[in-house]
Design an enzyme around this catalytic site. Structure first.
Site, PDB file in Angstrom:
ATOM      1  N   SER A   8      19.450  -9.757   4.248  1.00  0.00           N
ATOM      2  CA  SER A   8      20.189  -8.612   3.713  1.00  0.00           C
ATOM      3  C   SER A   8      21.177  -8.104   4.747  1.00  0.00           C
ATOM      4  O   SER A   8      20.790  -7.631   5.819  1.00  0.00           O
ATOM      5  CB  SER A   8      19.222  -7.486   3.346  1.00  0.00           C
ATOM      6  OG  SER A   8      19.980  -6.328   3.058  1.00  0.00           O
ATOM      7  N   HIS A  33      22.141 -11.558   0.803  1.00  0.00           N
ATOM      8  CA  HIS A  33      21.760 -10.428  -0.049  1.00  0.00           C
ATOM      9  C   HIS A  33      22.665  -9.248   0.328  1.00  0.00           C
ATOM     10  O   HIS A  33      22.778  -8.884   1.498  1.00  0.00           O
ATOM     11  CB  HIS A  33      20.288 -10.088   0.169  1.00  0.00           C
ATOM     12  CG  HIS A  33      19.770  -9.029  -0.745  1.00  0.00           C
ATOM     13  ND1 HIS A  33      19.407  -9.282  -2.060  1.00  0.00           N
ATOM     14  CD2 HIS A  33      19.554  -7.707  -0.548  1.00  0.00           C
ATOM     15  CE1 HIS A  33      18.982  -8.164  -2.620  1.00  0.00           C
ATOM     16  NE2 HIS A  33      19.067  -7.184  -1.726  1.00  0.00           N
ATOM     17  N   ASP A  35      23.653  -5.329  -0.519  1.00  0.00           N
ATOM     18  CA  ASP A  35      23.125  -4.100  -1.130  1.00  0.00           C
ATOM     19  C   ASP A  35      24.228  -3.077  -1.355  1.00  0.00           C
ATOM     20  O   ASP A  35      24.833  -2.600  -0.396  1.00  0.00           O
ATOM     21  CB  ASP A  35      22.077  -3.478  -0.206  1.00  0.00           C
ATOM     22  CG  ASP A  35      20.804  -4.302  -0.154  1.00  0.00           C
ATOM     23  OD1 ASP A  35      20.185  -4.491  -1.211  1.00  0.00           O
ATOM     24  OD2 ASP A  35      20.435  -4.755   0.950  1.00  0.00           O
ATOM     25  N   MET A  37      25.011   0.668  -2.627  1.00  0.00           N
ATOM     26  CA  MET A  37      24.360   1.963  -2.885  1.00  0.00           C
ATOM     27  C   MET A  37      25.420   3.044  -3.088  1.00  0.00           C
ATOM     28  O   MET A  37      26.416   3.059  -2.368  1.00  0.00           O
ATOM     29  CB  MET A  37      23.505   2.358  -1.692  1.00  0.00           C
ATOM     30  CG  MET A  37      22.477   1.314  -1.302  1.00  0.00           C
ATOM     31  SD  MET A  37      21.614   1.846   0.176  1.00  0.00           S
ATOM     32  CE  MET A  37      20.512   0.456   0.413  1.00  0.00           C
ATOM     33  N   HIS A  66      22.937  -6.824  -5.071  1.00  0.00           N
ATOM     34  CA  HIS A  66      21.897  -5.934  -5.589  1.00  0.00           C
ATOM     35  C   HIS A  66      22.521  -4.552  -5.776  1.00  0.00           C
ATOM     36  O   HIS A  66      22.831  -3.871  -4.801  1.00  0.00           O
ATOM     37  CB  HIS A  66      20.750  -5.908  -4.564  1.00  0.00           C
ATOM     38  CG  HIS A  66      19.671  -4.923  -4.845  1.00  0.00           C
ATOM     39  ND1 HIS A  66      18.707  -4.593  -3.906  1.00  0.00           N
ATOM     40  CD2 HIS A  66      19.367  -4.179  -5.951  1.00  0.00           C
ATOM     41  CE1 HIS A  66      17.871  -3.705  -4.411  1.00  0.00           C
ATOM     42  NE2 HIS A  66      18.253  -3.425  -5.645  1.00  0.00           N
ATOM     43  N   MET A  68      22.486  -0.815  -6.497  1.00  0.00           N
ATOM     44  CA  MET A  68      21.683   0.413  -6.568  1.00  0.00           C
ATOM     45  C   MET A  68      22.649   1.539  -6.892  1.00  0.00           C
ATOM     46  O   MET A  68      22.911   2.428  -6.069  1.00  0.00           O
ATOM     47  CB  MET A  68      20.960   0.633  -5.232  1.00  0.00           C
ATOM     48  CG  MET A  68      19.796  -0.328  -5.036  1.00  0.00           C
ATOM     49  SD  MET A  68      19.293  -0.471  -3.308  1.00  0.00           S
ATOM     50  CE  MET A  68      20.430  -1.731  -2.777  1.00  0.00           C
ATOM     51  N   MET A 137      11.054  -4.590  -6.279  1.00  0.00           N
ATOM     52  CA  MET A 137      11.223  -3.783  -5.064  1.00  0.00           C
ATOM     53  C   MET A 137       9.856  -3.586  -4.404  1.00  0.00           C
ATOM     54  O   MET A 137       8.910  -3.124  -5.058  1.00  0.00           O
ATOM     55  CB  MET A 137      11.821  -2.410  -5.383  1.00  0.00           C
ATOM     56  CG  MET A 137      13.297  -2.389  -5.739  1.00  0.00           C
ATOM     57  SD  MET A 137      14.430  -3.220  -4.614  1.00  0.00           S
ATOM     58  CE  MET A 137      14.134  -2.413  -3.047  1.00  0.00           C
ATOM     59  N   GLY A 145      14.494  -1.114   6.599  1.00  0.00           N
ATOM     60  CA  GLY A 145      13.512  -0.750   7.617  1.00  0.00           C
ATOM     61  C   GLY A 145      12.316   0.052   7.138  1.00  0.00           C
ATOM     62  O   GLY A 145      11.619   0.660   7.949  1.00  0.00           O
ATOM     63  N   ASP A 175      12.014  -7.664  -2.290  1.00  0.00           N
ATOM     64  CA  ASP A 175      12.983  -7.000  -1.413  1.00  0.00           C
ATOM     65  C   ASP A 175      12.389  -5.718  -0.830  1.00  0.00           C
ATOM     66  O   ASP A 175      12.056  -4.797  -1.574  1.00  0.00           O
ATOM     67  CB  ASP A 175      14.240  -6.690  -2.254  1.00  0.00           C
ATOM     68  CG  ASP A 175      15.362  -6.067  -1.453  1.00  0.00           C
ATOM     69  OD1 ASP A 175      15.276  -6.008  -0.216  1.00  0.00           O
ATOM     70  OD2 ASP A 175      16.344  -5.630  -2.092  1.00  0.00           O
ATOM     71  N   GLY A 176      12.309  -5.678   0.494  1.00  0.00           N
ATOM     72  CA  GLY A 176      11.881  -4.467   1.192  1.00  0.00           C
ATOM     73  C   GLY A 176      10.670  -4.703   2.077  1.00  0.00           C
ATOM     74  O   GLY A 176       9.599  -5.062   1.586  1.00  0.00           O
ATOM     75  N   GLY A 177      10.858  -4.543   3.372  1.00  0.00           N
ATOM     76  CA  GLY A 177       9.741  -4.659   4.308  1.00  0.00           C
ATOM     77  C   GLY A 177       9.168  -6.053   4.434  1.00  0.00           C
ATOM     78  O   GLY A 177       8.023  -6.220   4.852  1.00  0.00           O
ATOM     79  N   GLY A 197      15.957  -7.819   5.746  1.00  0.00           N
ATOM     80  CA  GLY A 197      17.073  -7.204   6.457  1.00  0.00           C
ATOM     81  C   GLY A 197      16.751  -6.952   7.908  1.00  0.00           C
ATOM     82  O   GLY A 197      17.095  -7.740   8.791  1.00  0.00           O
TER      83      GLY A 197
END
Ligand code: DX5
Ligand code: ZN
Length: 216
Positions: A8, A33, A35, A37, A66, A68, A137, A145, A175-177, A197
Site C-alpha cells: 500500500s 494498492h 488508497d 480517502m 481502494h 474510501m 477490512m 499502521g 487490508d490492514g495490519g 503498508g
C-alpha cells in the site's frame, strides 16, 4: 493459485515516491494498492487523480485502487482515466451497489467490493457472483499502521464458503495490519491477496519484506 502481495503506497515516502514505486516494480509484489480517502467517509484525506496518474506513468504492475470516499459512482470514469486497473468500493458507500459494480466493469476495470469490520460477510451474498474482488477490512479504514482485528480470520473463512456456495470466482483481499505474524494464517483461512503498508515501507529492506510476505 499462489497468493498475491499488494504493497500500500499510503505508507510510501511521498518526498521520493518514484524510488518506492521502482522498488515495488522490481520486487516480488503483484499489485500496487492505492488508497483514496476523502475526509468524509473516513476521517483522513490521502490523494486523488493527479497523483494516481503520476504513479501510473511509471508503475509496472496493476493499480488496485481502494476508494474510501462517499458517492464513488460520481468518479468511476475519472479513476479509469487516471489509470486504475481495479476499482474497489465500500459496501457502506453504495446504495445501488449492483449498478456501481457493473458501471466499474463497463469502464473496463476489475470491480471490487469492500466491507468494514463491523459488517457481516453475509451482506454480500447477492453481489459476490458479480464482483472480481472482495476486500475484507482487517482494521477500520482511514489510517495505516493500525492493529489487526483478529475476527478477520473467521470472516475470511465465512467469505470463502459464501463464494463457493454462490459459484463466485472473486478473489479475497485483506487490508490492514498485515505482517509476517498473520500472513500465513490469513492465506490458510482463504485470503488470495495480502495488502501491507507500514509493515513493508516501515521496514529496513522493503523488497525483502515483500519477499517474506510472498514466500512461506
Ligand atoms: C487503511 C488502508 C490500508 C492501509 C494499510 O484504511 O485501506 O490500505 O494503507 O496500512 P497498514 O498495512 O499499515 O495497516
Ligand atoms: Zn486499502
Amino acid at each position: 493459485m499462489a497468493h498475491l502481495v499488494a504493497p500500500s503506497l499510503l505508507a510510501a515516502n511521498f518526498l521520493n515516491l518514484e524510488k518506492d514505486i521502482r522498488m515495488v516494480n522490481e520486487s516480488q509484489a503483484d499489485w500496487f494498492h492505492v488508497d483514496v480517502m476523502d475526509g468524509h467517509f473516513v476521517p483522513n484525506i490521502s490523494f486523488g487523480f493527479s497523483i494516481i496518474s503520476q504513479i501510473k506513468s511509471i508503475a509496472g504492475k496493476p493499480l488496485d485502487v481502494h476508494l474510501m470516499i462517499s458517492d464513488p459512482d460520481k468518479y468511476i470514469e475519472e479513476f479509469k482515466k487516471s489509470g486504475a486497473d481495479h476499482l474497489t468500493v465500500h459496501y457502506e458507500t453504495c446504495p445501488h451497489l449492483h449498478r456501481s459494480i457493473h458501471s466499474i466493469k463497463e469502464n473496463e476495470m476489475k470491480a471490487g467490493v469492500v466491507i468494514n469490520p463491523h459488517n457481516p460477510v453475509s451482506l454480500l451474498s447477492d453481489i459476490v457472483a458479480d464482483v472480481d474482488i472482495v476486500l475484507i477490512m482487517s482494521v477500520n479504514p482511514g489510517f495505516g499502521g493500525q492493529r489487526f482485528i483478529s475476527s478477520t480470520y473467521r470472516r475470511i473463512s465465512e467469505l470463502k464458503e459464501l463464494l463457493i456456495r454462490k459459484n463466485s470466482n472473486a478473489l479475497i483481499e485483506v487490508d490492514g495490519g498485515v505482517d509476517t505474524a498473520n500472513a500465513q494464517k490469513l492465506v490458510e483461512a482463504g485470503a488470495d491477496i495480502l495488502v501491507a503498508g507500514s509493515f513493508v515501507f516501515g521496514s529496513e529492506d522493503p523488497a525483502r519484506t515483500i519477499e517474506q510476505l510472498k514466500n512461506f
